[in-house]
Design a protein around this motif. Structure first.
Motif, PDB file in Angstrom:
ATOM      1  N   THR A 361      21.279  25.081 -73.843  1.00 43.13           N
ATOM      2  CA  THR A 361      22.416  24.237 -74.196  1.00 43.13           C
ATOM      3  C   THR A 361      22.720  24.236 -75.695  1.00 43.13           C
ATOM      4  N   PRO A 362      22.915  25.409 -76.298  1.00 39.22           N
ATOM      5  CA  PRO A 362      23.280  25.421 -77.716  1.00 39.22           C
ATOM      6  C   PRO A 362      24.647  24.780 -77.946  1.00 39.22           C
ATOM      7  N   GLU A 373      17.404  36.253 -70.056  1.00 37.23           N
ATOM      8  CA  GLU A 373      15.991  36.465 -69.778  1.00 37.23           C
ATOM      9  C   GLU A 373      15.508  35.539 -68.657  1.00 37.23           C
ATOM     10  N   TYR A 374      15.957  34.301 -68.694  1.00 31.86           N
ATOM     11  CA  TYR A 374      15.547  33.360 -67.648  1.00 31.86           C
ATOM     12  C   TYR A 374      15.954  33.873 -66.267  1.00 31.86           C
ATOM     13  N   VAL A 375      17.177  34.321 -66.141  1.00 33.79           N
ATOM     14  CA  VAL A 375      17.658  34.840 -64.855  1.00 33.79           C
ATOM     15  C   VAL A 375      16.856  36.069 -64.433  1.00 33.79           C
ATOM     16  N   ALA A 376      16.641  36.997 -65.361  1.00 32.10           N
ATOM     17  CA  ALA A 376      15.951  38.248 -65.031  1.00 32.10           C
ATOM     18  C   ALA A 376      14.503  38.019 -64.615  1.00 32.10           C
ATOM     19  N   ALA A 377      13.909  36.927 -65.064  1.00 27.99           N
ATOM     20  CA  ALA A 377      12.500  36.668 -64.773  1.00 27.99           C
ATOM     21  C   ALA A 377      12.266  35.995 -63.422  1.00 27.99           C
ATOM     22  N   GLN A 378      13.331  35.564 -62.743  1.00 26.31           N
ATOM     23  CA  GLN A 378      13.165  34.750 -61.543  1.00 26.31           C
ATOM     24  C   GLN A 378      12.672  35.541 -60.328  1.00 26.31           C
ATOM     25  N   ASP A 379      12.024  34.817 -59.436  1.00 26.97           N
ATOM     26  CA  ASP A 379      11.610  35.361 -58.146  1.00 26.97           C
ATOM     27  C   ASP A 379      12.852  35.435 -57.252  1.00 26.97           C
ATOM     28  N   PRO A 380      13.266  36.626 -56.820  1.00 25.73           N
ATOM     29  CA  PRO A 380      14.491  36.740 -56.015  1.00 25.73           C
ATOM     30  C   PRO A 380      14.470  35.900 -54.745  1.00 25.73           C
ATOM     31  N   LYS A 381      13.291  35.623 -54.206  1.00 27.15           N
ATOM     32  CA  LYS A 381      13.196  34.852 -52.969  1.00 27.15           C
ATOM     33  C   LYS A 381      13.255  33.336 -53.193  1.00 27.15           C
ATOM     34  N   ASP A 382      13.024  32.924 -54.440  1.00 26.05           N
ATOM     35  CA  ASP A 382      13.012  31.480 -54.732  1.00 26.05           C
ATOM     36  C   ASP A 382      13.366  31.257 -56.201  1.00 26.05           C
ATOM     37  N   PRO A 383      14.574  31.643 -56.599  1.00 27.72           N
ATOM     38  CA  PRO A 383      14.926  31.589 -58.025  1.00 27.72           C
ATOM     39  C   PRO A 383      15.213  30.180 -58.508  1.00 27.72           C
ATOM     40  N   GLY A 384      15.064  30.001 -59.813  1.00 27.13           N
ATOM     41  CA  GLY A 384      15.448  28.749 -60.440  1.00 27.13           C
ATOM     42  C   GLY A 384      16.930  28.728 -60.751  1.00 27.13           C
ATOM     43  N   VAL A 385      17.372  27.657 -61.399  1.00 26.14           N
ATOM     44  CA  VAL A 385      18.786  27.426 -61.700  1.00 26.14           C
ATOM     45  C   VAL A 385      18.990  27.416 -63.210  1.00 26.14           C
ATOM     46  N   LEU A 386      20.000  28.123 -63.670  1.00 25.78           N
ATOM     47  CA  LEU A 386      20.354  28.154 -65.086  1.00 25.78           C
ATOM     48  C   LEU A 386      21.402  27.091 -65.375  1.00 25.78           C
ATOM     49  N   VAL A 387      21.087  26.181 -66.301  1.00 25.17           N
ATOM     50  CA  VAL A 387      22.053  25.206 -66.820  1.00 25.17           C
ATOM     51  C   VAL A 387      22.435  25.687 -68.213  1.00 25.17           C
ATOM     52  N   LEU A 388      23.715  26.015 -68.396  1.00 23.17           N
ATOM     53  CA  LEU A 388      24.148  26.782 -69.568  1.00 23.17           C
ATOM     54  C   LEU A 388      25.304  26.107 -70.289  1.00 23.17           C
ATOM     55  N   SER A 389      25.198  26.070 -71.597  1.00 18.08           N
ATOM     56  CA  SER A 389      26.260  25.521 -72.439  1.00 18.08           C
ATOM     57  C   SER A 389      27.530  26.360 -72.361  1.00 18.08           C
ATOM     58  N   GLN A 390      28.669  25.683 -72.281  1.00 20.18           N
ATOM     59  CA  GLN A 390      29.943  26.395 -72.299  1.00 20.18           C
ATOM     60  C   GLN A 390      30.223  27.018 -73.654  1.00 20.18           C
ATOM     61  N   PHE A 391      29.463  26.632 -74.692  1.00 16.15           N
ATOM     62  CA  PHE A 391      29.673  27.163 -76.031  1.00 16.15           C
ATOM     63  C   PHE A 391      28.682  28.268 -76.393  1.00 16.15           C
ATOM     64  N   ALA A 392      27.887  28.709 -75.427  1.00 11.16           N
ATOM     65  CA  ALA A 392      27.101  29.937 -75.599  1.00 11.16           C
ATOM     66  C   ALA A 392      27.961  31.115 -75.167  1.00 11.16           C
ATOM     67  N   GLU A 400      28.265  31.812 -62.696  1.00  6.12           N
ATOM     68  CA  GLU A 400      27.507  31.257 -61.574  1.00  6.12           C
ATOM     69  C   GLU A 400      26.406  30.300 -62.030  1.00  6.12           C
ATOM     70  N   ALA A 401      26.169  30.217 -63.327  1.00 10.62           N
ATOM     71  CA  ALA A 401      25.274  29.175 -63.835  1.00 10.62           C
ATOM     72  C   ALA A 401      25.963  27.824 -63.715  1.00 10.62           C
ATOM     73  N   LEU A 402      25.227  26.748 -63.917  1.00  6.65           N
ATOM     74  CA  LEU A 402      25.832  25.421 -64.013  1.00  6.65           C
ATOM     75  C   LEU A 402      26.281  25.242 -65.460  1.00  6.65           C
ATOM     76  N   ALA A 413      22.901  15.913 -68.194  1.00  9.86           N
ATOM     77  CA  ALA A 413      21.991  15.221 -67.281  1.00  9.86           C
ATOM     78  C   ALA A 413      22.366  15.502 -65.829  1.00  9.86           C
ATOM     79  N   GLU A 414      23.662  15.465 -65.531  1.00 13.28           N
ATOM     80  CA  GLU A 414      24.111  15.752 -64.165  1.00 13.28           C
ATOM     81  C   GLU A 414      23.798  17.188 -63.775  1.00 13.28           C
ATOM     82  N   GLY A 415      23.930  18.124 -64.728  1.00 18.77           N
ATOM     83  CA  GLY A 415      23.585  19.516 -64.446  1.00 18.77           C
ATOM     84  C   GLY A 415      22.113  19.678 -64.112  1.00 18.77           C
TER      85      GLY A 415
END
Length: 456
Positions: A361-362, A373-392, A400-402, A413-415
């Motif tokens: 969230t810069p 990097e966060y996306v690339a590191a995820q387990d394809p069968k159970d990936p995490g969720v990226l919450v990303l600043s609109q100003f990055a 497709e990130a939040l 907080a909602e993200g």
């Protein structure tokens, strides 16, 4: 075709250590240099009592590296001064932190002239030159003054600021005019490219033609967005390697059944870390059911510790994280784990993989490869969720990130809450789309697109 000559403030070719510490940018540039029998030129990082301009040339990781030492005064005025106390905060929309002193601009001009003096004898008539980042905006002007007519390109890794911000800089016209001695100006995003176009049309009374060429100050330069990518396959391999796997297992044991939120940033006011902590605090305040079931691991690598603004942000983060932990922690749970140290890329890959949320969230960022990097590191069968600043800058490619507004504490907080509660099917769908795009727009595609545009 001649050689490729890469110029940057510091030189970071990949060595033979295999420790996973060197990033994908360095590897991509080094591969291009080997392909074109090129040279990587820049400051050695060392200071001397008196500048001599003497070059040190060596082979590192199969790349020819040429470096010069600078004087301590150069480091203070050019690097700590104009580059990082004037341009960096201004280009990251922090006019309130941007300091302008005449000695800074004099040091900036002096070092760019010294770079040009040292570099010119290395350049053959058919070579093409790729200059990187805000430290070296005037370098092409200095090289032209020494008679070089080669193709010279410039790539800005950080954001280009809105016109109304840039004009607060004394001598802003001179700085922008220097860019028109380049043949190609590359920016990370369409947003930055648009901001540059706006300046050209309005402040420089120039024009942009249908081919994307800017005309101003009696000269022309092609402009375009070249969003930098990740070394995807190398990073995925690292994420599946033994170091990452060991770190993943270590983190899973440490998580102890809780959900981990991960933030990884250089310790910088542009990264929005204080706002991030406050948004996370709001999650804990509003969602009592999440307490003791989630924690934030924030890795913040110290940088530019001589600059007062960086000392102040570190002190504030120490205070805010301590206050939040004091308010919410229990005997066996700490809501924020705040770490100030550097980790290897392969170690981080394992940490990313163990996290349910990647919180990036810069307040303003040129691209932000941590998101990728966060996306690339995820387990394809159970990936995490990226919450990303609109100003990055990454948000232009990662829809497709939040996507959240980092200035809106409630929205972040909602993200976080939405990401924690997202069903696996939706997580997989979002991750698959993100990963497909990462592969299409990786660092090699970025490098090849830029070099083709420069020499075409």
């Amino acid at each position: 075709m001649g050689r490729l000559i890469v110029v940057s403030n510091r030189v970071q070719p990949p060595g033979d250590t295999g420790d996973g510490a060197v990033g994908g940018l360095a590897m991509a540039l080094a591969a291009a240099l080997r392909e074109h029998s090129g040279v990587w030129f820049g400051w050695s990082g060392q200071t001397v009592d008196e500048y001599t301009g003497q070059l040190s040339v060596q082979r590192i990781g199969g790349v020819t590296v040429a470096t010069v030492d600078l004087e301590e005064q150069d480091r203070l005025e050019y690097y700590n001064g104009y580059a990082n106390r004037t341009l960096w905060p201004l280009f990251h929309y922090r006019v309130d932190l941007s300091a302008y002193e005449r000695t800074f601009s004099e040091g900036y001009a002096r070092v760019n002239a010294r770079f040009a003096d040292a570099l010119t004898p290395l350049v053959g008539p058919d070579d093409f030159i790729w200059v990187h980042d805000y430290h070296l905006i005037p370098l092409a002007r200095e090289l032209r003054a020494r008679g070089l007519k080669n193709r010279i390109g410039f790539f800005l890794h950080i954001p280009w600021p809105a016109r109304r911000l840039l004009i607060t800089l004394p001598d802003h016209r001179e700085l922008v005019a220097a860019l028109f001695d380049y043949d190609l100006l590359g920016f990370q995003t369409e947003d930055s490219t648009g901001a540059f176009r706006d300046y050209v049309r309005t402040e420089a009374e120039g024009s942009i033609d249908d081919e994307g060429v800017a005309h101003a100050f009696g000269r022309s330069a092609r402009i375009g967005a070249f969003p930098i990518g990740l070394d995807v396959e190398n990073f995925v391999a690292a994420a599946e390697g033994p170091v990452a796997q060991a770190e993943y297992e270590r983190m899973r044991a440490s998580v102890n059944g809780r959900d981990m939120i991960i933030g990884v940033d250089r310790l910088d006011y542009s990264k929005g870390l204080e706002d991030r902590f406050l948004a996370y605090e709001q999650v804990l305040h509003d969602h009592e059911e999440l307490r003791e079931k989630v924690f934030l691991l924030q890795i913040a690598t110290p940088s530019r510790e001589e600059v007062v603004a960086y000392q102040e942000i570190r002190a504030r983060l120490d205070a805010v994280s301590g206050r939040i932990n004091g308010a919410f922690a229990t005997v066996d749970w700490v809501p924020i784990r705040y770490v100030n140290r550097t980790y290897r890329r392969d170690e981080l890959a394992g940490v990313y993989r163990a996290a349910r949320i990647g919180l990036v969230t810069p307040l303003r960022d040129g691209m932000n490869l941590v998101a990728k990097e966060y996306v690339a590191a995820q387990d394809p069968k159970d990936p995490g969720v990226l919450v990303l600043s609109q100003f990055a800058g990454a948000s232009e490619q990662m829809a497709e990130a939040l996507i959240v507004n980092p200035f809106d504490r409630a929205a972040v907080a909602e993200g976080i809450v939405k990401g924690l509660g997202m069903e696996r099917a939706e997580r997989i769908e979002r991750w698959t789309a993100l990963m497909d795009n990462l592969r299409k727009t990786d660092v090699i595609a970025w490098r090849d697109a830029y070099v083709a545009a420069l020499i075409g």
